[in-house]
Scaffold this active site. Sequence first.
Site, PDB file in Angstrom:
ATOM      1  N   SER A  47       0.761  -1.045   0.024  1.00  0.00           N
ATOM      2  CA  SER A  47       0.148   0.036   0.146  1.00  0.00           C
ATOM      3  C   SER A  47       0.802   1.228   0.071  1.00  0.00           C
ATOM      4  CB  SER A  47      -0.843  -0.117   1.337  1.00  0.00           C
ATOM      5  OG  SER A  47      -1.996   1.007   1.077  1.00  0.00           O
ATOM      6  N   ASP A 218      -5.488  -2.525  -3.393  1.00  0.00           N
ATOM      7  CA  ASP A 218      -4.662  -2.501  -2.015  1.00  0.00           C
ATOM      8  C   ASP A 218      -4.196  -3.811  -1.715  1.00  0.00           C
ATOM      9  OD1 ASP A 218      -3.571  -1.897   0.545  1.00  0.00           O
ATOM     10  OD2 ASP A 218      -4.421  -0.135   0.263  1.00  0.00           O
TER      11      ASP A 218
END
Length: 401
Positions: A47, A218
């Site tokens: 991320s 993500d």
Amino acid sequence: MRLALVMMGGGARAAYQAGALRALAELAAQADPARRAMPFTVICGTSAGAINATSIASHADQFAHGAARLVDVWSNMRASQVYRTDWPGVAAAGARWLAALAFGWAASSVGVPTSPRTLFDSTPLAQMLPHALNFHRIEQMLDERRLHALAVTALSYSSGRHVTFYQAGEPITAWRRAQRTARMVALTPAHLLASAAIPFVFPAVRLELDGRHEYFGDGSIRQIAPLSPAIHFGAQRIVVLGAAAPTPEVPAARPDIDTYPTLAQIGQQVLASVFLDSLGADIERIEHVNRMVLQLPHTVEPESGWRHVEVLAIAPSERIELIAARHLRQLPRSVRMLLGALGGNRASGAAFASYLLFEREFTCELLDLGYRDTLARREVLLTWLKTPADAATAEWGARRK
């Protein structure tokens, strides 16, 4: 003694990692004043941590400079650098959600797609990454053997596979586990953008995988073993930089228990399960394996495929949602209004808003906290940074006896 650095996700909370890296660079200079290169030869990120990881890896030959540069970026951060905060951009996103809720049934009946994609438009981040990061230097650091491997992770929304994309200085056998796999690639800004695409908040990114295109989001989603890539790359010691304390988050201002939770309150628990819950469990598994390895005969250990791995987790010593609650007013008014509809512009929704609080007043406070928390682990870190491979091997052998 191969050292690895693992950086977890968390949106704007990843500013904490830049402060930690500044402290690590100072400690590395104290451990070996003649060495400018980074002691961590394996770098893994997920991320927003994937962006931090790529930035610091590109300066593996000048650790202090790379850390200072990252601190400078986070110290001058604005939300408009990451996602659209202008009124037309925010209004367009809100209008799509409203239209889908109000008229989606009618539009779908005539074949018009109305499904809204995300809450925010991350075009500014997509435009910034190619200019802010030097991917050519990644290849250079790998060629010069200052870096062994760099890895970022993302989840395929198309196939459900959790994929580690990595770049290495030499061929490394890719691994495959249940719903987890790895691919050696030339990393690009698109890989980082995909890894940092917070679900429902930022749009998925189209990447090629095994000859076909899939949409990725993500990498923290379904990341059941965040330390696995570093171990596959041969790390014997791992420093993990988290983005929140590994404890359940509660609202900064507790609402009436009889009040139905806002979307922001529900969202903060969802994001906590995405970003926070897997690390503690993975560390527990490693500690369990370490205890088992200690029981193995010394002559059997190499054939077992298991080895002792030490992990040091550095995480915020203060509650992030409380810090965020003090800075909610720093968000652009357009964003506050959109979050207001979700209940995210109040103290009770501060944890949810903290992932989007890319404003320097908030990020600078996290920088300072990351710096202090890392220096608080000074003794063990200096030992790790000073211990050469032969001394570490002797230490490990002594413990086994």
